[in-house]
Write an enzyme that holds these catalytic residues in place. Sequence first.
Site, PDB file in Angstrom:
ATOM      1  N   HIS A  88       0.852  -1.196   0.000  1.00 42.07           N
ATOM      2  CA  HIS A  88       0.000   0.000   0.000  1.00 42.07           C
ATOM      3  C   HIS A  88       0.887   1.245   0.000  1.00 42.07           C
ATOM      4  CE1 HIS A  88      -2.913   3.028   1.193  1.00 42.07           C
ATOM      5  NE2 HIS A  88      -3.856   2.170   0.817  1.00 42.07           N
ATOM      6  N   GLU A 157      -3.753   1.607  -7.378  1.00 40.42           N
ATOM      7  CA  GLU A 157      -4.230   2.735  -6.592  1.00 40.42           C
ATOM      8  C   GLU A 157      -3.356   3.963  -6.835  1.00 40.42           C
ATOM      9  OE1 GLU A 157      -6.504   1.447  -2.898  1.00 40.42           O
ATOM     10  OE2 GLU A 157      -4.413   1.227  -2.375  1.00 40.42           O
TER      11      GLU A 157
HETATM   12  C1  PEP Z   1      -6.944   3.055   0.118  1.00 42.95           C
HETATM   13  O1  PEP Z   1      -6.323   3.587   1.018  1.00 42.95           O
HETATM   14  O2  PEP Z   1      -6.644   1.895  -0.237  1.00 42.95           O
HETATM   15  C2  PEP Z   1      -8.013   3.798  -0.533  1.00 42.95           C
HETATM   16  C3  PEP Z   1      -8.391   3.429  -1.710  1.00 42.95           C
HETATM   17  O3  PEP Z   1      -8.523   4.884   0.149  1.00 42.95           O
HETATM   18  P1  PEP Z   1      -9.761   5.834  -0.335  1.00 42.95           P
HETATM   19  O4  PEP Z   1     -10.862   4.921  -0.810  1.00 42.95           O
HETATM   20  O5  PEP Z   1     -10.136   6.591   0.887  1.00 42.95           O
HETATM   21  O6  PEP Z   1      -9.236   6.673  -1.436  1.00 42.95           O
END
Ligand code: PEP
Length: 235
Positions: A88, A157
């Site tokens: 992450h 992400e």
């Molecule tokens: C995350 O931290 O994996 C994430 C996607 O956070 P958010 O949905 O708040 O953007």
Amino acid sequence: MIFAANFKMHHTRAGTAEYLKELDTLLAQAEFPFKTLVFPPATALQPSTDWITVGAQNAYPAEQGAYTGEIGLSQLEEFGIDTILIGHSERRNILGESQEFLAEKFAFYQERGFQIVYCVGEPLEVRQQGDEAVAEHLWEQFVGIDLDYERLIVAYEPVWAIGTGRAAKVEEIASTHAELRRRIARPILYGGSVKPTNIREIAAIADVDGVLVGSASLEVRSFFAMMEAVAPPQV
Ligand code: PEP
């Protein structure tokens, strides 16, 4: 479709137990054809329920030992946990985990047969340089990672979309997932400001096999609403 909730440093042990109980009841009634994963803080780990796989947000690549502040395999095994989030951006950028260390962690938990949600994502300055720069950045985050591991789930992400309320555009998600799909046959999730109001358009993108949700997963009704929004109609 996979729905994964990352609580980060939110919810207590009691609050998590209550959340999982409520969500499990809702999922039992709904019988959605989805896989549901929840990653609570380490203090709130508990065994998976009938409908929810509980996973660890982090663990050290060792069974036990002199690693102050960490938990390892034996602490996860106590709860029957065999799912872990690795890579992450908050662990890469705030906790300073290197690619080498992430690869070590990955190999350790792969060897123990864990389901691994492995996260990658580019910062804004890389996104601003275009698709090619993004691809290069993301593939660097796979160095040392076995892309053929059968219990691998990848989460794309973009760092600039996490917790900002500003999800990536549909075209950005589509082109990045298509790039990842060239070499990854396992499920690919999108994460970054996914919420009830944008889940439908995100879930409809080719090569999006699910979502990893932070903020909008913290309330059980909000997380469940996202599943309802994309559930196939009842016949
Ligand atoms: C995350 O931290 O994996 C994430 C996607 O956070 P958010 O949905 O708040 O953007």
